[in-house]
Design a protein around this motif. Structure first.
Motif, mmCIF file in Angstrom:
data_model
loop_
_atom_site.group_PDB
_atom_site.id
_atom_site.type_symbol
_atom_site.label_atom_id
_atom_site.label_comp_id
_atom_site.label_asym_id
_atom_site.label_seq_id
_atom_site.Cartn_x
_atom_site.Cartn_y
_atom_site.Cartn_z
ATOM 1 N N LYS A 20 -13.372 -12.532 21.843
ATOM 2 C CA LYS A 20 -14.004 -11.278 21.444
ATOM 3 C C LYS A 20 -15.362 -11.537 20.798
ATOM 4 C CE LYS A 20 -9.540 -9.203 20.304
ATOM 5 N NZ LYS A 20 -8.680 -10.363 20.242
ATOM 6 N N GLN A 21 -16.189 -10.515 20.772
ATOM 7 C CA GLN A 21 -17.483 -10.569 20.094
ATOM 8 C C GLN A 21 -17.248 -10.888 18.616
ATOM 9 O OE1 GLN A 21 -20.163 -7.508 21.391
ATOM 10 N NE2 GLN A 21 -21.001 -7.308 19.336
ATOM 11 N N GLY A 22 -18.077 -11.785 18.042
ATOM 12 C CA GLY A 22 -17.949 -12.154 16.639
ATOM 13 C C GLY A 22 -17.113 -13.406 16.410
ATOM 14 N N GLU A 23 -16.349 -13.844 17.417
ATOM 15 C CA GLU A 23 -15.537 -15.055 17.279
ATOM 16 C C GLU A 23 -16.422 -16.292 17.412
ATOM 17 O OE1 GLU A 23 -11.516 -15.803 19.019
ATOM 18 O OE2 GLU A 23 -11.898 -13.861 19.967
ATOM 19 N N LYS A 24 -15.986 -17.386 16.778
ATOM 20 C CA LYS A 24 -16.684 -18.663 16.938
ATOM 21 C C LYS A 24 -15.980 -19.455 18.031
ATOM 22 C CE LYS A 24 -19.166 -19.684 12.755
ATOM 23 N NZ LYS A 24 -20.469 -20.126 13.164
ATOM 24 N N VAL A 25 -16.778 -20.056 18.917
ATOM 25 C CA VAL A 25 -16.219 -20.872 19.986
ATOM 26 C C VAL A 25 -16.855 -22.254 19.975
ATOM 27 C CG1 VAL A 25 -15.611 -18.932 21.486
ATOM 28 C CG2 VAL A 25 -17.856 -19.974 21.689
ATOM 29 N N LYS A 26 -16.126 -23.202 20.550
ATOM 30 C CA LYS A 26 -16.589 -24.587 20.647
ATOM 31 C C LYS A 26 -17.168 -24.768 22.047
ATOM 32 C CE LYS A 26 -14.334 -28.983 19.746
ATOM 33 N NZ LYS A 26 -13.048 -29.530 19.340
ATOM 34 N N ILE A 27 -18.392 -25.333 22.114
ATOM 35 C CA ILE A 27 -19.083 -25.489 23.396
ATOM 36 C C ILE A 27 -19.485 -26.945 23.581
ATOM 37 C CG2 ILE A 27 -21.098 -24.783 24.753
ATOM 38 C CD1 ILE A 27 -21.126 -22.231 22.971
ATOM 39 N N SER A 28 -19.266 -27.468 24.786
ATOM 40 C CA SER A 28 -19.686 -28.829 25.112
ATOM 41 C C SER A 28 -21.194 -28.835 25.340
ATOM 42 C CB SER A 28 -18.974 -29.309 26.376
ATOM 43 O OG SER A 28 -19.614 -30.454 26.888
ATOM 44 N N THR A 29 -21.917 -29.740 24.654
ATOM 45 C CA THR A 29 -23.366 -29.805 24.838
ATOM 46 C C THR A 29 -23.727 -30.555 26.122
ATOM 47 O OG1 THR A 29 -23.467 -31.793 23.457
ATOM 48 C CG2 THR A 29 -23.872 -29.686 22.375
ATOM 49 N N GLU A 30 -22.772 -31.301 26.699
ATOM 50 C CA GLU A 30 -23.054 -32.053 27.927
ATOM 51 C C GLU A 30 -23.039 -31.143 29.144
ATOM 52 O OE1 GLU A 30 -20.383 -35.373 28.146
ATOM 53 O OE2 GLU A 30 -21.205 -36.259 26.317
ATOM 54 N N ASN A 31 -21.969 -30.331 29.291
ATOM 55 C CA ASN A 31 -21.876 -29.497 30.503
ATOM 56 C C ASN A 31 -22.089 -28.016 30.228
ATOM 57 O OD1 ASN A 31 -19.442 -28.704 29.374
ATOM 58 N ND2 ASN A 31 -18.215 -29.962 30.761
ATOM 59 N N ARG A 32 -22.401 -27.654 28.966
ATOM 60 C CA ARG A 32 -22.724 -26.281 28.589
ATOM 61 C C ARG A 32 -21.585 -25.324 28.906
ATOM 62 N NH1 ARG A 32 -28.335 -26.286 27.842
ATOM 63 N NH2 ARG A 32 -28.647 -24.066 28.134
ATOM 64 N N GLU A 33 -20.342 -25.759 28.640
ATOM 65 C CA GLU A 33 -19.175 -24.945 28.955
ATOM 66 C C GLU A 33 -18.306 -24.721 27.731
ATOM 67 O OE1 GLU A 33 -17.108 -26.791 32.199
ATOM 68 O OE2 GLU A 33 -18.718 -26.370 33.616
ATOM 69 N N PHE A 34 -17.508 -23.658 27.782
ATOM 70 C CA PHE A 34 -16.533 -23.317 26.760
ATOM 71 C C PHE A 34 -15.541 -24.472 26.620
ATOM 72 C CE2 PHE A 34 -12.339 -21.537 25.776
ATOM 73 C CZ PHE A 34 -12.591 -20.860 24.601
ATOM 74 N N ALA A 35 -15.242 -24.867 25.364
ATOM 75 C CA ALA A 35 -14.309 -25.968 25.142
ATOM 76 C C ALA A 35 -13.153 -25.571 24.240
ATOM 77 C CB ALA A 35 -15.056 -27.159 24.544
ATOM 78 N N GLY A 36 -13.114 -24.320 23.789
ATOM 79 C CA GLY A 36 -12.005 -23.865 22.959
ATOM 80 C C GLY A 36 -12.492 -22.974 21.834
ATOM 81 N N ARG A 37 -11.516 -22.418 21.120
ATOM 82 C CA ARG A 37 -11.831 -21.644 19.931
ATOM 83 C C ARG A 37 -12.213 -22.597 18.816
ATOM 84 N NH1 ARG A 37 -7.157 -17.092 20.128
ATOM 85 N NH2 ARG A 37 -8.491 -15.339 20.671
ATOM 86 N N ALA A 38 -13.101 -22.129 17.932
ATOM 87 C CA ALA A 38 -13.532 -22.979 16.813
ATOM 88 C C ALA A 38 -12.527 -22.901 15.676
ATOM 89 C CB ALA A 38 -14.900 -22.546 16.331
#
Length: 191
Positions: free
Chosen positions: A173-191
């Motif tokens: 949802k909007q406002g949530e923090k997420v974990k992003i891979s800096t190598e492939n620029r993809e979603f990696a999970g909830r923070a």
């Protein structure tokens, strides 16, 4: 006295200095002579650490290179303006500035206070290394609709607080923090 590296000993990921410029070896190939008296040549694919240019160069096996005065220092991102992006060196507490060309698309992952590693050559900053993952807040995404997986994809577009756009699962949802891979620029999970 600076340590000297023989060209024949340069391997992948070796850092060396040639003509007062730091280089990183991407590939190394040794060509032994077929004729007697021929010289062994070393063909290197290198990256210029100042310009990021990649090219191939051939050296004699006995050529020597200096070890470059390179160091990684922890720094935190402060802000960006017309002069470049500014970082606070966590050891000396001085402000270091990197140009837009050096930063590239790293700004997609940087928020105020983010910790990075700055690469310094002869005491001057020449590049940065991002952590493998960063945590960013979702600035905007459409609400996920139950049963919206008919298209086969169970992701939706989301814009992060830095402006980076990635695909995230429907439940984010909007406002949530997420974990992003800096190598492939993809979603990696909830923070």
């Amino acid at each position: 006295m600076a340590v000297l590296i023989d060209a024949i000993n340069v391997k992948r990921r070796t850092l060396f200095e040639h003509d007062n410029t730091p280089f990183s070896c991407l590939e190394a190939e040794v060509n032994s002579p077929t004729a007697r008296g021929g010289q062994t040549l070393v063909r290197l694919k290198v990256r210029n650490l100042l310009t990021n240019a990649v090219f191939e160069k051939t050296f004699k096996a006995g050529d020597k290179f200096k070890e470059p005065d390179l160091q990684m220092v922890p720094a935190s991102y402060l802000y960006s303006d017309g002069d470049g992006s500014h970082f606070l060196d966590q050891e000396s507490f001085e402000t270091l500035t990197l140009s837009e060309e050096v930063i590239g698309n790293a700004l997609d992952f940087l928020i105020g206070g983010a910790l990075v590693e700055l690469l310094k050559y002869n005491g001057n900053p020449i590049g940065l290394e991002l952590p493998k993952f960063v945590e960013l807040e979702v600035a905007f995404t459409e609400p996920g609709v139950r049963g919206d997986s008919s298209s086969g994809s169970v992701t939706k577009p989301a814009r992060m607080e830095t402006g980076l756009e990635i695909r995230v699962p429907l439940f984010i949802k909007q406002g949530e923090k997420v974990k992003i891979s800096t190598e492939n620029r993809e979603f990696a999970g909830r923070a």
